[in-house]
Every structure is written in C-alpha cells, then in structure tokens.
Scaffold this active site. Structure first.
Site, PDB file in Angstrom:
ATOM      1  N   GLN A 257      -9.822  -4.457  -3.161  1.00  0.00           N
ATOM      2  CA  GLN A 257     -11.171  -4.108  -2.714  1.00  0.00           C
ATOM      3  C   GLN A 257     -12.191  -4.543  -3.766  1.00  0.00           C
ATOM      4  O   GLN A 257     -13.240  -5.111  -3.426  1.00  0.00           O
ATOM      5  CB  GLN A 257     -11.266  -2.591  -2.488  1.00  0.00           C
ATOM      6  CG  GLN A 257     -12.638  -2.121  -2.060  1.00  0.00           C
ATOM      7  CD  GLN A 257     -13.027  -2.643  -0.684  1.00  0.00           C
ATOM      8  OE1 GLN A 257     -12.287  -2.497   0.271  1.00  0.00           O
ATOM      9  NE2 GLN A 257     -14.203  -3.265  -0.584  1.00  0.00           N
TER      10      GLN A 257
ATOM     11  N   ARG B  49     -12.878  -9.471   1.996  1.00  0.00           N
ATOM     12  CA  ARG B  49     -11.490  -9.122   1.709  1.00  0.00           C
ATOM     13  C   ARG B  49     -10.603 -10.341   1.973  1.00  0.00           C
ATOM     14  O   ARG B  49      -9.682 -10.645   1.212  1.00  0.00           O
ATOM     15  CB  ARG B  49     -11.034  -7.940   2.577  1.00  0.00           C
ATOM     16  CG  ARG B  49     -11.808  -6.636   2.370  1.00  0.00           C
ATOM     17  CD  ARG B  49     -11.602  -6.084   0.977  1.00  0.00           C
ATOM     18  NE  ARG B  49     -10.203  -5.929   0.671  1.00  0.00           N
ATOM     19  CZ  ARG B  49      -9.450  -4.875   1.017  1.00  0.00           C
ATOM     20  NH1 ARG B  49     -10.001  -3.844   1.636  1.00  0.00           N
ATOM     21  NH2 ARG B  49      -8.170  -4.820   0.697  1.00  0.00           N
TER      22      ARG B  49
ATOM     23  N   ARG C 289       0.884  -1.183   0.000  1.00  0.00           N
ATOM     24  CA  ARG C 289       0.000   0.000   0.000  1.00  0.00           C
ATOM     25  C   ARG C 289       0.904   1.211   0.000  1.00  0.00           C
ATOM     26  O   ARG C 289       1.734   1.369   0.909  1.00  0.00           O
ATOM     27  CB  ARG C 289      -0.915  -0.001   1.224  1.00  0.00           C
ATOM     28  CG  ARG C 289      -1.663   1.310   1.402  1.00  0.00           C
ATOM     29  CD  ARG C 289      -2.762   1.259   2.439  1.00  0.00           C
ATOM     30  NE  ARG C 289      -3.870   0.431   1.997  1.00  0.00           N
ATOM     31  CZ  ARG C 289      -5.082   0.439   2.555  1.00  0.00           C
ATOM     32  NH1 ARG C 289      -5.335   1.236   3.580  1.00  0.00           N
ATOM     33  NH2 ARG C 289      -6.032  -0.355   2.105  1.00  0.00           N
TER      34      ARG C 289
HETATM   35  N1   CP Z   1     -11.292  -0.891   2.563  1.00  0.00           N
HETATM   36  C1   CP Z   1     -10.006  -0.828   2.961  1.00  0.00           C
HETATM   37  O1   CP Z   1      -9.084  -0.971   2.180  1.00  0.00           O
HETATM   38  O2   CP Z   1      -9.836  -0.635   4.305  1.00  0.00           O
HETATM   39  P1   CP Z   1      -8.452  -0.380   5.040  1.00  0.00           P
HETATM   40  O3   CP Z   1      -7.970   0.984   4.636  1.00  0.00           O
HETATM   41  O4   CP Z   1      -8.793  -0.467   6.492  1.00  0.00           O
HETATM   42  O5   CP Z   1      -7.467  -1.437   4.624  1.00  0.00           O
HETATM   43  N1  NVA Z   2     -10.624   6.108  -1.101  1.00  0.00           N
HETATM   44  C1  NVA Z   2     -10.184   5.695   0.204  1.00  0.00           C
HETATM   45  C2  NVA Z   2     -10.276   4.207   0.348  1.00  0.00           C
HETATM   46  C3  NVA Z   2      -9.892   3.683   1.685  1.00  0.00           C
HETATM   47  C4  NVA Z   2      -9.974   2.193   1.735  1.00  0.00           C
HETATM   48  C5  NVA Z   2      -8.756   6.171   0.434  1.00  0.00           C
HETATM   49  O1  NVA Z   2      -7.932   6.083  -0.487  1.00  0.00           O
HETATM   50  O2  NVA Z   2      -8.460   6.650   1.534  1.00  0.00           O
END
Ligand code: CP
Ligand code: NVA
Length: 296
Positions: free
Chosen positions: A136, A283, A106
C-alpha cells in the site's frame, strides 16, 4: 541482528530510498504504457498469491499484474492450504519455492510472513499483516509522485488509528524524505520508535501538509472492540474543517475500503481533492514494478 533480506519485501525497508524512487519511475512508465511496458518480465514464471484475509484491491491488482507481466498467478485462500491445519509457514515457503517464482501473502500474523520469508528461497512479498502494509505504501508514494513530482520535502499528515497502513507509510516516507506526522489518540498511536512525528492534535498534524491520509477505525481483526474504537477515534475524522486547516493544494488520501461518515466524510472521499481512486489504481502499477524489480 541481520538486516532486512533484500530478496523479500516484508517490511518495505528491503529497498533503499534511491532504488525506491527508481522503482516508482518504472511504475509510472508501466502506468503510461499499459499493458505493453513490462510485458514478458514474468514469462514462464508463476506467483503464489495467498490470502488468509479478505481483499479486493491487493488480490485483484496482484492477479492482474502478474498476468500483465506474462506470468501465471495462483490465488490461494489460506483455508485451502495445509497452513490452516498447522503446516508451518517455513515448510510452506520451502515447498512453494520448488514450484513458483515468488510468494505474495496476506496473513493475520506478521510472524508467519517473516517465518515464510526466512525459509523460502524465492521472494516473499507482504500483502498486509496486522503490523505492516508495504505494498500500500508503494502505491501511496506513487500517487504523491504523480501529484507533486518531487517526494523529498513533502509533508503527509495521517489522522486516525495508527494502523498497519500508517506504520508502512511512515517507513516508506522516511526512505524518500517525506515527513509523516501521525495524529492519533492515546492507545491508538504508532510506537515511539516509528520514523513518524507523533501527536494527539489533528490540527497540528495537517498544518502545511501536502496530503491528509486516513485508514479505517476498525481494521481486520479489531472487530471485537469496534464500538470502543469508534468512540475513542471520534475526534480524528478527516473532514472539510480539517482540510481547510491545510493548504489549498492539499490532497486527500485513503487506502480503502472506506466507511464514509466514520473516519472520512463523503464530501472529502468523493471530492475533487481526493486522490483515493488513483491510489487504488496505483496498487497495480506499483506492484508490477515491484515484481519486475524482485524477479526480472
Ligand atoms: N487497500 C487494500 O489493501 O485493500 P484490500 O484490503 O481490498 O486489498
Ligand atoms: N488497516 C486496515 C487496512 C485495510 C487495507 C486493515 O488492516 O484492515
């Protein structure tokens, strides 16, 4: 230009629609027979999980998922690595490939994940960038499949900010025959090149939709413009009135984390037509199936 490298999962387009449906079938088996189904698929293998931004669902579902498949998850914060001091993503990918069997990352930079994917010799999985969130989207498809059985021909209305989640939903939907319509105000919409149908009218978007989906108005990295965003997106909240304009069987989706009262009302988020909590659980199942598919 090269097509997507099928070894990786960075845009979500690396897996064809037919294979995607097979992967979702496998995820359903894993959900029905947890944790036995797939146990041992990652025996003797380690997976690096790099998180340069906060995460609840993605981090924990990957960590638990790798463990349930018999592998060893190695969770790393970006600031613990030399990446935070300027070591290139490519070199990081090359080195990690000598230790682990896959890299889940991430990042605040989509280009960083792409660069790592080009140099790593093991699969690189995108765990969210500002552009895309394909893991997601896998869970979203799984949730829709559980609910409606057949994905081909469904319509999903996404209402709100045209985020990474919306972009990945549009891509994944297009691979399996789901019509994704995105309703967002000017300046918050997906690019014209997106496979979604784009509109500024939430009511038009939800007409005959099987699911209504939203995401936060202030994504990670957007904090500096939070007040402006809340003002601009105010007419794009999903609420009972919007749901009533859809169908009696229409479900409500949200990737979480949610801000009840902002992009979604609490009655929808916690109501009986919400599949949000299944989405969150999915997930885990979807990512286990993805890991088995890429590494098994
Ligand atoms: N939906 C999602 O990616 O949640 P997190 O940011 O908690 O991983
Ligand atoms: N659009 C949001 C998604 C979080 C899972 C973000 O990038 O913060």
């Amino acid at each position: 230009m090269r097509g997507p490298d099928p070894r990786n999962f960075i845009t979500g387009e690396e897996i064809s629609g037919g294979r995607l449906v097979g992967l979702l079938d496998r995820a359903e088996q894993m959900a029905a027979n947890r944790p036995a189904e797939g146990a041992g698929a990652l025996a003797g293998k380690s997976v690096a999980l790099i998180f340069e931004k906060p995460s609840t669902r993605t981090r924990i579902s990957f960590e638990v998922g790798v463990a349930e498949l018999g592998g060893t998850p190695i969770v790393l914060r970006g600031n613990e690595m030399q990446l935070s001091r300027g070591e290139s993503p490519g070199d990081t990918g090359r080195v990690l490939s000598r230790y682990v069997s896959a890299i889940v990352i991430r990042s605040g930079s989509h280009e960083e994940v792409v660069a790592m994917g080009e140099q790593a010799t093991v699969p690189v999985i995108n765990a969210l960038t500002p552009e895309l969130h394909p893991c997601q989207a896998l869970a979203d498809l799984l949730t829709l499949k559980q609910r409606f059985d057949e994905l081909d021909g469904l319509k999903v209305a996404y209402v709100g900010d045209g985020t990474n989640v919306a972009r990945s939903l549009a891509i994944a939907g297009s691979l399996v025959g789901i019509e994704v319509v995105v309703a967002a105000p000017a300046g918050y919409q997906l690019d014209e090149g997106s496979p979604a149908i784009l509109t500024e009218d939430p009511l038009k978007a939800v007409h005959r939709a099987d699911a209504i989906y939203t995401d936060v108005w202030v994504s990670m990295g957007d904090e500096a413009t939070a007040e402006q965003r809340r003002a601009d997106l105010d007419g794009f909240r999903i609420d009972a009135g919007l749901l009533a304009a859809a169908k009696p069987e229409t479900v409500v989706m949200h990737c979480l984390p949610a801000h009840p009262g902002e992009e979604i009302t609490a009655d929808l988020l916690y109501g009986e037509r919400s599949v949000v909590w299944d989405q969150a659980e999915n997930r885990l199942h979807a990512q286990k199936a993805l890991l088995e598919y890429l590494l098994g």
